[in-house]
Motif scaffolding. Structure first.
Motif, PDB file in Angstrom:
ATOM      1  N   VAL A  68      83.728  95.448   2.245  1.00  0.00           N
ATOM      2  CA  VAL A  68      84.261  96.276   1.232  1.00  0.00           C
ATOM      3  C   VAL A  68      85.095  95.628   0.085  1.00  0.00           C
ATOM      4  O   VAL A  68      86.065  95.218   0.420  1.00  0.00           O
ATOM      5  CB  VAL A  68      85.080  97.489   1.824  1.00  0.00           C
ATOM      6  N   PRO A  69      84.491  95.475  -1.057  1.00  0.00           N
ATOM      7  CA  PRO A  69      85.400  94.818  -1.896  1.00  0.00           C
ATOM      8  C   PRO A  69      86.520  95.702  -2.722  1.00  0.00           C
ATOM      9  O   PRO A  69      86.462  96.900  -2.739  1.00  0.00           O
ATOM     10  CB  PRO A  69      84.372  94.723  -3.345  1.00  0.00           C
ATOM     11  N   GLN A  70      87.710  94.944  -2.903  1.00  0.00           N
ATOM     12  CA  GLN A  70      88.802  95.573  -3.324  1.00  0.00           C
ATOM     13  C   GLN A  70      89.412  94.861  -4.582  1.00  0.00           C
ATOM     14  O   GLN A  70      89.311  93.636  -4.820  1.00  0.00           O
ATOM     15  CB  GLN A  70      89.990  95.613  -2.543  1.00  0.00           C
ATOM     16  N   ASP A  71      89.697  95.671  -5.693  1.00  0.00           N
ATOM     17  CA  ASP A  71      90.334  94.991  -7.341  1.00  0.00           C
ATOM     18  C   ASP A  71      91.726  94.333  -6.772  1.00  0.00           C
ATOM     19  O   ASP A  71      92.428  94.845  -5.990  1.00  0.00           O
ATOM     20  CB  ASP A  71      90.386  96.043  -7.883  1.00  0.00           C
ATOM     21  N   ILE A  72      91.853  93.320  -7.489  1.00  0.00           N
ATOM     22  CA  ILE A  72      92.970  92.530  -7.071  1.00  0.00           C
ATOM     23  C   ILE A  72      94.197  93.413  -7.514  1.00  0.00           C
ATOM     24  O   ILE A  72      95.350  92.991  -7.229  1.00  0.00           O
ATOM     25  CB  ILE A  72      92.835  91.267  -7.921  1.00  0.00           C
ATOM     26  N   ARG A  73      94.015  94.269  -8.286  1.00  0.00           N
ATOM     27  CA  ARG A  73      95.068  95.325  -8.777  1.00  0.00           C
ATOM     28  C   ARG A  73      95.371  96.353  -7.603  1.00  0.00           C
ATOM     29  O   ARG A  73      96.453  96.692  -7.538  1.00  0.00           O
ATOM     30  CB  ARG A  73      94.847  96.101  -9.954  1.00  0.00           C
ATOM     31  N   LEU A  74      94.542  96.267  -6.681  1.00  0.00           N
ATOM     32  CA  LEU A  74      94.758  97.138  -5.152  1.00  0.00           C
ATOM     33  C   LEU A  74      95.067  98.710  -5.735  1.00  0.00           C
ATOM     34  O   LEU A  74      95.225  99.469  -4.777  1.00  0.00           O
ATOM     35  CB  LEU A  74      95.999  96.662  -4.440  1.00  0.00           C
TER      36      LEU A  74
END
Length: 669
Positions: free
Chosen positions: A586-592
């Motif tokens: 599951v990918p997550q944006d670095i901004r969370l």
């Protein structure tokens, strides 16, 4: 001649502003980031009244005939009709983006399987190589192919990462490549050490830093699994976690173009006396270097973005800072609503200048010695726009962190088992998002830089949420009015845990890499916990993975498990093209900003919000499907045998690149 320049400018401004805005109102289906209807309506009214005021001034000056009140009213009514759908939509999302992303991921992976092929013969492999890279394979390709087949390597054709990493070095002569390698390893200040391959054996050079010798020895072990098939050569390895080579865009573009123009091959084998072309380490240490020390300083403008095109957002708007608010123009190119839609583009910092303040590598790297000149440095990982040569890390190959539960369930090659830590079936695991780690992403010394670092932001998000506006979170949930639709809902930070979302996220032991007030502030901010056995991870359904100062060495063990990895990463590794986001992890944006919505989808919601009961069935089957697909695929393409095969092929290409007769070298049937 009929209208003045000022009048035409006013009309065109109104026209070019309203047309795309109306298009957005009538067509948008994924309303994220949220835009208040009142703000959008006010903007249109300001445009209307601004145009009306301009015409009224013209009338008062006698430049225009008065516009009848009925016509003005009609224009106002038309404007209201056009913006009316904005109030009807209420920011509904008619499908959940994760459903679409999972479906697209399956299609993408199936297409990828077609590109890697099912090569069964050497002739097919040679033909596939020639078609893909427009040249003959390097000498020894037949031995490499046999080596790969004997180890049941699935991916034989697709090694584009190697091609792209080495392409610009074609513009540098073999003699210069050998000289550059010698210069780097001859100066210990560079923190780059060498491995020498002679007569089919890889050895670590003597001047390696003692603290990092284990790493080079691990690399030597990896290479010696196939070194007997290699010609003599030297290699320069980056001892730091941080990347080392940042070539400006104009230069690297020119080097790549030259590399393609000089990308020739023949049918000859290796040159004689290759060992004579590599100089020994001098007795007196060199002091000259092309590397610059930029440790403890923000590196985004000076090194991070220089590999981006001049027209890119990172170069034209470098001062954007978005620690508190999402930069929507930075997020949109790689996102579907709130979620990462393209994992590859999510790593491209050229449209994301706000990342300058969202990761320790850019904010304040601990050990950062970098060159603007293209140098042949082998590194374990790198961010976008860096030019290091990627290779499989000894960290994973030497099992520094290993998946070894009590019940490995047939995991190949596991001989060390940890008592008391079984990897349970997915449904029996605790419904918790789990992370443990250290503040090792970057250095924060009286600068406050830690507040932007991804690890600290994750811990704050999970544990220190308050009612402060900056801590409000947006979660995609079923609409209260229509459960068949979804709606982004902004929730005060202190209330998000009332949705029943469970996390166990903490920093272990002590605050590392800090100084002065930043140490005290972080100690007050975070509740530190004692270290846990790594094998305890398998208790939890959801495991979060983040970069440190470089790549995360824990991601592969997470993939091997029955748990579901959530991953955000600035750094990319040798195997990135082999994995498909939303199918294997599951990918997550670095901004969370997508963490809570992702967790709500997979773990389910059972709590209260604004005084109302809210319940959403967890998508456990979908979560388990991704967890098992990632586990199965990793067992096929991310084994130690696959690391060996990748490195073997990389060093065959490097051997050809550093051979004086490289244009005549190649393998033909």
């Amino acid at each position: 001649m009929t209208y003045g320049a000022l009048e035409m400018t006013a009309y065109l401004t109104a026209f070019t502003t309203t047309i795309p805005a109306f298009e957005f109102i009538w067509s948008h289906r994924n309303p994220f980031p949220q835009t208040p209807s009142s703000a959008t309506t006010l903007s249109f009214l300001l445009i209307f009244f601004g145009q009306w005021a301009y015409r009224w001034i013209q009338q008062e000056l006698g430049d225009k005939d008065p516009m009848r009140s009925s016509r003005q009213f009609l224009l106002f009514v038309v404007l209201c009709v056009l913006i009316f759908p904005l109030w009807l939509k209420k920011d509904y999302v008619h499908f959940h983006p994760i459903d679409m992303l999972m479906y697209d991921a399956t299609l993408h992976h199936n297409k990828y399987l077609e590109t890697v092929g099912s090569t069964s013969s050497l002739a097919e492999a040679v033909n596939g190589y020639t078609q893909r890279y427009n040249r003959n394979p390097p000498p020894g390709f037949d031995v490499w192919f046999e080596y790969a087949k004997n180890r049941s390597v699935l991916i034989v054709d697709e090694y584009d990462q190697i091609y792209h990493d080495l392409l610009p070095f074609r513009a540098i002569s073999p003699a210069d490549l050998r000289r550059q390698t010698w210069e780097m390893v001859s100066n210990p200040w560079n923190e780059i050490s060498g491995i020498t391959i002679r007569d089919g054996e890889a050895k670590v050079q003597e001047n390696v830093l003692p603290t990092h010798r284990w790493m080079l020895e691990g690399v030597a072990v990896l290479i010696n699994s196939f070194a007997q098939h290699l010609p003599d050569m030297d290699l320069a390895f980056n001892l730091n976690d941080e990347s080392r080579v940042a070539v400006p865009y104009e230069q690297i573009k020119s080097l790549r173009e030259q590399g393609r123009a000089q990308d020739k091959s023949g049918s000859s084998s290796w040159s004689n006396d290759r060992a004579g072309g590599w100089l020994p380490i001098p007795e007196t240490e060199r002091t000259e270097t092309v590397f610059r020390d930029n440790s403890w300083r923000n590196s985004f403008r000076a090194f991070g973005s220089i590999g981006c095109p001049p027209s890119s957002f990172a170069r034209t708007s470098p001062h954007i800072s978005s620690q508190s608010h999402i930069c929507s123009s930075c997020v949109a190119p790689h996102s579907l609503g709130q979620f990462v839609g393209n994992w590859s583009d999510a790593a491209d910092i050229c449209h994301q200048p706000d990342i300058a303040h969202l990761h320790g590598f850019y904010l304040s790297p601990a050990a950062f010695k970098t060159s603007y000149q293209l140098m042949p440095v082998f590194s374990q990982s790198k961010p976008h726009a860096y030019n290091d040569i990627l290779y499989p890390s000894a960290w994973n190959y030497m099992d520094k962190v290993v998946y070894a539960p009590t019940n490995p369930q047939g995991t190949p090659g596991q001989e060390v088992y940890h008592a008391g830590f079984p990897d349970l079936p997915f449904e029996e695991k605790e419904n918790i998002l789990f992370w443990r780690g250290a503040t090792s992403e970057g250095v924060s010394s009286d600068s406050g830089a830690w507040r932007g670092m991804a690890r600290q932001r994750l811990v704050h998000m999970a544990n220190n949420l308050t009612n402060h506006p900056h801590d409000a979170v947006t979660v995609l949930l079923p609409s209260p009015a229509d459960h068949s639709k979804y709606q982004y809902q902004t929730i005060p930070g202190a209330q998000v845990k009332k949705l029943g979302l469970q996390t166990d996220i903490a920093i272990v032991d002590f605050i590392a890499r800090c100084g002065g007030k930043d140490c005290t502030d972080q100690s007050q901010e975070f509740n530190l916990v004692s270290p846990t056995d790594f094998q305890a991870h398998w208790r939890y359904r959801f495991l979060f993975d983040l970069d440190g100062a470089g790549f995360s060495g824990r991601f592969l063990p997470f993939l091997y498990s029955h748990s579901l990895p959530f991953k955000t990463a600035l750094f990319r590794e040798w195997y990135d093209s082999r994995l498909t986001a939303w199918l294997h992890f599951v990918p997550q944006d670095i901004r969370l900003h997508d963490v809570w919505s992702s967790l709500a989808y997979f773990a389910g919601v059972n709590g209260t919000m604004f005084g109302h009961k809210i319940w959403w069935k967890p998508h456990l089957k979908e979560a388990e499907m991704i967890a098992e697909a990632g586990r199965d695929w990793a067992a096929k393409v991310l084994r130690k045998e696959d690391m060996e095969c990748y490195f073997f092929r990389l060093l065959l290409e490097w051997a050809r690149l550093s051979d004086d007769n490289r244009d005549e070298l190649g393998f033909v049937l």
